[in-house]
Design a protein around this motif. Structure first.
Motif, PDB file in Angstrom:
ATOM      1  N   SER A 170       0.826  -1.211   0.000  1.00 53.01           N
ATOM      2  CA  SER A 170       0.000   0.000   0.000  1.00 53.01           C
ATOM      3  C   SER A 170       0.857   1.257   0.000  1.00 53.01           C
ATOM      4  O   SER A 170       0.512   2.262  -0.651  1.00 53.01           O
ATOM      5  CB  SER A 170      -0.931   0.003   1.213  1.00 53.01           C
TER       6      SER A 170
ATOM      7  N   GLU B  57       2.201   1.854  -3.473  1.00 54.73           N
ATOM      8  CA  GLU B  57       1.173   2.368  -4.372  1.00 54.73           C
ATOM      9  C   GLU B  57       1.025   3.885  -4.242  1.00 54.73           C
ATOM     10  O   GLU B  57       0.626   4.561  -5.192  1.00 54.73           O
ATOM     11  CB  GLU B  57      -0.172   1.702  -4.070  1.00 54.73           C
ATOM     12  N   ARG B  58       1.357   4.404  -3.065  1.00 62.98           N
ATOM     13  CA  ARG B  58       1.151   5.835  -2.789  1.00 62.98           C
ATOM     14  C   ARG B  58       2.405   6.679  -2.966  1.00 62.98           C
ATOM     15  O   ARG B  58       2.317   7.887  -3.129  1.00 62.98           O
ATOM     16  CB  ARG B  58       0.605   6.003  -1.365  1.00 62.98           C
ATOM     17  N   ARG B  59       3.563   6.059  -2.902  1.00 63.33           N
ATOM     18  CA  ARG B  59       4.809   6.822  -3.048  1.00 63.33           C
ATOM     19  C   ARG B  59       5.909   5.913  -3.586  1.00 63.33           C
ATOM     20  O   ARG B  59       6.154   4.833  -3.054  1.00 63.33           O
ATOM     21  CB  ARG B  59       5.233   7.409  -1.702  1.00 63.33           C
TER      22      ARG B  59
ATOM     23  N   GLY C 179      -4.504   0.343   3.199  1.00 65.23           N
ATOM     24  CA  GLY C 179      -4.401   1.604   2.462  1.00 65.23           C
ATOM     25  C   GLY C 179      -4.559   2.800   3.376  1.00 65.23           C
ATOM     26  O   GLY C 179      -3.821   3.796   3.265  1.00 65.23           O
TER      27      GLY C 179
ATOM     28  N   ALA D 197      -1.706   5.626   4.310  1.00 66.39           N
ATOM     29  CA  ALA D 197      -1.981   7.059   4.220  1.00 66.39           C
ATOM     30  C   ALA D 197      -1.694   7.760   5.537  1.00 66.39           C
ATOM     31  O   ALA D 197      -1.153   8.878   5.552  1.00 66.39           O
ATOM     32  CB  ALA D 197      -3.430   7.277   3.793  1.00 66.39           C
TER      33      ALA D 197
END
Length: 373
Positions: A22, A25-27, A361, A365
């Motif tokens: 996760s 996927e974000r960074r 996720g 975050a």
């Protein structure tokens, strides 16, 4: 960005692997270091994560004492690596005996890393007085049960409730087909010590049920091939009980069985998720149990009952975990479809308390937000 993870059990390894995915996927470009298991090690890259699960996943005070020298060495290694690597954050995944001591040592050393706990230790069950101490050594608590958030926030610790990651992992394991009549599922746990104590009781209770219920079939789930060998050896001591032992089929069996017997632990929530009517069993070394009984401050051992705040699932603990009453309770579930349906309705209510899918996720975050990334 460098993140240093510490997980000490198979469940923590799974949660850590989900979190790594996760975060990526974000960074882009995050590097991962630390201690975990095979899943985390495979994702982090060669040599980045120490795979220590086989040694670290001990049960109870006696095992901890026996392995004290080993844990002391690994503790020193973690501190040295964190000082050298200078990660942006240290993410501690469950495993409180080791991880909370590590958090305190990191704060004392003055590391610039954020110290984040993912999956709260169950201090609300055995020592709520420890929460203010945790608030002094942690920068963020990421919890997976809704009742945990206000407890930590009262101490001033920034807390985020993300829901339970089980909802995502188990959704992928739903199987087609319904339940099989007269199929009893046995789930004695994944640790050798648990299996040696609990599986014989399950087999004896199953044998009693087989004497009064024609056509009863018995199937047990083993956590590994080695565990299957041990379980089959135990089963041979009960020649009157015909039990098929299969490897790593617990989730599939939970969806096929009419009823089950489940050792206390993560499997109780998994069984609840799949709607399996079951009873809960727990037996431990007497010293471990006596100390635990003095410390634990909640009414129930099983998480389904803790979430419901009542005994949705019948618990048979220590000296109460005897074949006769267990067979009687399981027999009631086997013999009455309406009782099973009501049981399953209660389990659905329990699972609804765990929030929505997407926990890893939301946890990723929260970590990036804490780092201002």
């Amino acid at each position: 960005m460098i993140l240093y993870f510490v997980a000490g059990e198979a469940s923590g390894d799974a949660r850590g692997a989900e979190l790594i995915r996760s975060l990526r996927e974000r960074r882009e470009g995050i590097e991962f270091r630390g201690f975990g298991g095979p899943q985390m090690a495979a994702l982090a890259g060669p040599g980045a994560v120490h795979d220590w699960i086989g040694r670290a996943a001990v049960l109870g005070i006696i095992d901890v004492v026996k392995n004290y020298a080993y844990f002391r060495r690994q503790f020193a290694v973690a501190l040295e690596e964190i000082a050298r690597e200078k990660p942006d954050a240290v993410v501690l995944i469950d495993y409180p005996g080791f991880n909370l001591r590590l958090a305190a040592a990191l704060k004392k050393s003055g590391t610039g890393a954020k110290v984040i706990d993912y999956i709260s230790p169950q201090v609300w069950a055995w020592n709520r007085g420890r929460i203010p101490k945790m608030a002094r050594v942690l920068d963020l608590m990421i919890c997976i049960f809704p009742f945990e958030k206000p407890l930590y926030e009262q101490s001033g610790l920034k807390t985020v409730f993300v829901g339970h990651p089980m909802l995502d992992s188990l959704a992928q394991k739903r199987a087609e087909g319904g339940r099989e009549d007269n199929l009893l599922g046995l789930f004695p746990g994944s640790r050798e010590r648990e299996v040696r104590k609990i599986f014989p009781v399950m087999l004896e209770a199953a044998g009693l049920l087989g004497q009064t219920r024609a056509g009863l079939r018995i199937e047990a789930s083993a956590a590994s091939g080695a565990m299957r060998v041990q379980m089959e050896e135990i089963a041979r001591r009960y020649p009157g009980v015909r039990c098929e032992v299969r490897v790593t089929t617990s989730h599939e069996l939970m969806q096929r069985a009419t009823v089950g017997m489940v050792a206390s632990g993560t499997a109780t929530l998994e069984a609840a998720y799949f709607g399996l009517p079951f009873v809960l069993l727990y037996k431990a070394a007497w010293l471990t149990f006596l100390i635990g009984r003095r410390l634990v401050k909640v009414k129930w051992l099983g998480m389904p009952n803790i979430l419901a705040d009542r005994e949705v699932v019948r618990e048979f603990l220590q000296e109460e975990a005897r074949p006769e009453p267990i067979a009687t309770e399981v027999g009631k579930l086997l013999g009455d479809a309406e009782t099973r349906a009501a049981f399953q309705g209660n389990l659905r209510s329990v699972i609804a308390r765990l929030g929505e899918p997407g926990a890893s996720g939301r946890a990723a975050a929260a970590i990036l937000a804490a780092l201002g990334a």
